[in-house]
Scaffold this motif. Sequence first.
Motif, PDB file in Angstrom:
ATOM      1  N   SER A  27       2.735   4.315  -1.459  1.00  0.00           N
ATOM      2  CA  SER A  27       3.435   5.154  -0.599  1.00  0.00           C
ATOM      3  C   SER A  27       3.781   6.376  -1.190  1.00  0.00           C
ATOM      4  O   SER A  27       4.352   7.298  -0.509  1.00  0.00           O
ATOM      5  CB  SER A  27       4.818   4.356  -0.045  1.00  0.00           C
ATOM      6  OG  SER A  27       5.500   4.241  -1.080  1.00  0.00           O
ATOM      7  N   LYS A 205       5.002  -1.900   0.773  1.00  0.00           N
ATOM      8  CA  LYS A 205       5.608  -0.657   1.201  1.00  0.00           C
ATOM      9  C   LYS A 205       5.503  -0.389   2.597  1.00  0.00           C
ATOM     10  O   LYS A 205       4.201  -0.691   3.000  1.00  0.00           O
ATOM     11  CB  LYS A 205       5.153   0.654   0.314  1.00  0.00           C
ATOM     12  CG  LYS A 205       5.418   0.617  -1.001  1.00  0.00           C
ATOM     13  CD  LYS A 205       6.794   1.222  -1.345  1.00  0.00           C
ATOM     14  CE  LYS A 205       6.844   1.082  -2.735  1.00  0.00           C
ATOM     15  NZ  LYS A 205       7.176   0.058  -3.618  1.00  0.00           N
ATOM     16  N   GLU A 206       6.349  -0.322   3.275  1.00  0.00           N
ATOM     17  CA  GLU A 206       6.166  -0.050   4.853  1.00  0.00           C
ATOM     18  C   GLU A 206       5.206   1.122   5.162  1.00  0.00           C
ATOM     19  O   GLU A 206       5.394   2.126   4.389  1.00  0.00           O
ATOM     20  CB  GLU A 206       7.591   0.223   5.426  1.00  0.00           C
ATOM     21  CG  GLU A 206       7.979  -0.534   6.742  1.00  0.00           C
ATOM     22  CD  GLU A 206       9.606  -0.119   7.063  1.00  0.00           C
ATOM     23  OE1 GLU A 206       9.073   0.553   8.107  1.00  0.00           O
ATOM     24  OE2 GLU A 206      10.287  -0.896   6.486  1.00  0.00           O
ATOM     25  N   GLY A 207       4.368   0.916   6.223  1.00  0.00           N
ATOM     26  CA  GLY A 207       3.486   2.023   6.445  1.00  0.00           C
ATOM     27  C   GLY A 207       2.266   2.214   5.796  1.00  0.00           C
ATOM     28  O   GLY A 207       1.225   2.776   5.928  1.00  0.00           O
ATOM     29  N   THR A 208       2.088   1.094   4.578  1.00  0.00           N
ATOM     30  CA  THR A 208       0.732   0.822   3.944  1.00  0.00           C
ATOM     31  C   THR A 208       0.019  -0.246   4.173  1.00  0.00           C
ATOM     32  O   THR A 208       0.532  -0.969   5.085  1.00  0.00           O
ATOM     33  CB  THR A 208       1.211   1.015   2.341  1.00  0.00           C
ATOM     34  OG1 THR A 208       1.849  -0.288   2.059  1.00  0.00           O
ATOM     35  CG2 THR A 208       1.917   1.954   1.889  1.00  0.00           C
ATOM     36  N   ALA A 211       1.372  -3.569   3.377  1.00  0.00           N
ATOM     37  CA  ALA A 211       2.909  -4.129   3.859  1.00  0.00           C
ATOM     38  C   ALA A 211       3.249  -5.372   3.961  1.00  0.00           C
ATOM     39  O   ALA A 211       4.398  -5.813   3.789  1.00  0.00           O
ATOM     40  CB  ALA A 211       3.111  -2.712   5.014  1.00  0.00           C
ATOM     41  N   GLY A 212       2.116  -6.002   4.556  1.00  0.00           N
ATOM     42  CA  GLY A 212       2.486  -7.499   4.868  1.00  0.00           C
ATOM     43  C   GLY A 212       2.502  -8.409   3.751  1.00  0.00           C
ATOM     44  O   GLY A 212       2.490  -9.498   4.082  1.00  0.00           O
ATOM     45  N   GLU A 272      12.919   2.669  -3.144  1.00  0.00           N
ATOM     46  CA  GLU A 272      13.854   1.837  -2.698  1.00  0.00           C
ATOM     47  C   GLU A 272      14.343   0.953  -3.647  1.00  0.00           C
ATOM     48  O   GLU A 272      15.285   0.131  -3.588  1.00  0.00           O
ATOM     49  CB  GLU A 272      13.269   0.896  -1.580  1.00  0.00           C
ATOM     50  CG  GLU A 272      12.060  -0.289  -2.032  1.00  0.00           C
ATOM     51  CD  GLU A 272      10.751   0.296  -2.284  1.00  0.00           C
ATOM     52  OE1 GLU A 272      10.416   1.744  -2.506  1.00  0.00           O
ATOM     53  OE2 GLU A 272       9.573  -0.529  -2.442  1.00  0.00           O
TER      54      GLU A 272
END
Length: 323
Positions: A27, A205-208, A211-212, A272
Amino acid sequence: MPRTITFSRNVFLPLTNVCANACGYCSFKAPVADGCVMPASEVLATLRRGAAFGCTEALFTFGERPENEPGFRRYIEAAGYPDILSYCEAMSRAAIDLGMLPHTNAGILTYEELERLRHVNASMGLMLETTAEIPAHRHSPGKDPGVRLEMMADAGKLKIPFTTGLLLGIGETAADREESLAAIRDLHKRYGHIQEVIIQNFCPKEGTEMAGVPGASQEVIRETLRLAAGILPKDVSIQIPPNLADAGGLLSLGVTDLGGVSPVTIDYINPEHPWPALDVLAEIAAGYDLRERLCIYPQYCNPEWVSPELLPLAERLAKRTYG
Ligand SMILES: O=c1nc2n(C[C@H](O)[C@H](O)[C@H](O)CO)c3cc(O)ccc3cc-2c(=O)[nH]1
Ligand SMILES: C[C@H]1O[C@@H](n2cnc3c(N)ncnc32)[C@H](O)[C@@H]1O
Ligand code: SF4
């Protein structure tokens, strides 16, 4: 006598987020846009704050080959430099003038580029990540394991004290982790330049793309630390980032270092996950002899490994830090 655990007091300077690779877990990468080059005024202000906080390391970490991204040249030229490497060289000199030792991880560099940066860097780094070919790296030519091992060999030929490591949980197998550690050991046997190996766990990271995907489990981290302790030569330090894993519970597995910790800047790659304050670091290392180190380990603080431009500062700081 309790065993010694070390850390480096640093400032983190992400000179640019622009990157020619696109790793599925990252990210940090950002598009070419206004503000994509950290202004020199901000670099200098951060360096000055670092100096005031007693930091000894200026960590320059940024996107790989940003000039390959259309439009980037305009931004680096507006900052007054022909390319990111020239900018990094100039900011490294500024760090040295303020009494801090530069350590750069710019991704893949050629032999000539490494040689240029060596004049103004006490040590350099490049995470091997893994020797496996994985989907997360399919848009990242610079993460080809052959390319990375070759750059690490170049750094060895140039006698650059070097940091590398594994990123865990990005699609590699246990056998891949063993192969990666063996490849690092072989490089060190040949050139003697690997001062530390970071065992870093992937944090989603969210949005990558990833992410999951859950981060590496504590069990995989433990298993890899055991492997590392068995495979790596004893003079190579094993580093675990104190902000990403439960470092306290891992120290007994042969960990010798907690990496760079900053009282001034955040971890721009894992924003984060804040750095533990230095008193919290002491709690993490309770029962051990926690000591500060430089980005260059003591066995490398000599003219064979340090350029003449840096040697006086390296020796002065080494005397103070290593006694
Ligand atoms: O040389 C490196 N240092 C990396 N470091 C720095 C490292 O902790 C220290 O700066 C080195 O041990 C040098 O002292 C990181 C710090 C972070 O917070 C997050 C990621 C990294 C990754 C690297 C890296 O890839 N290469
Ligand atoms: C500078 C280093 O940061 C690491 N890196 C990049 N993305 C992540 C992530 N999501 N989680 C943990 N580490 C990461 C890579 O190993 C790279 O080489
Ligand atoms: S991890 Fe490094 S090489 Fe990969 S996309 Fe992020 S900045 Fe670029």
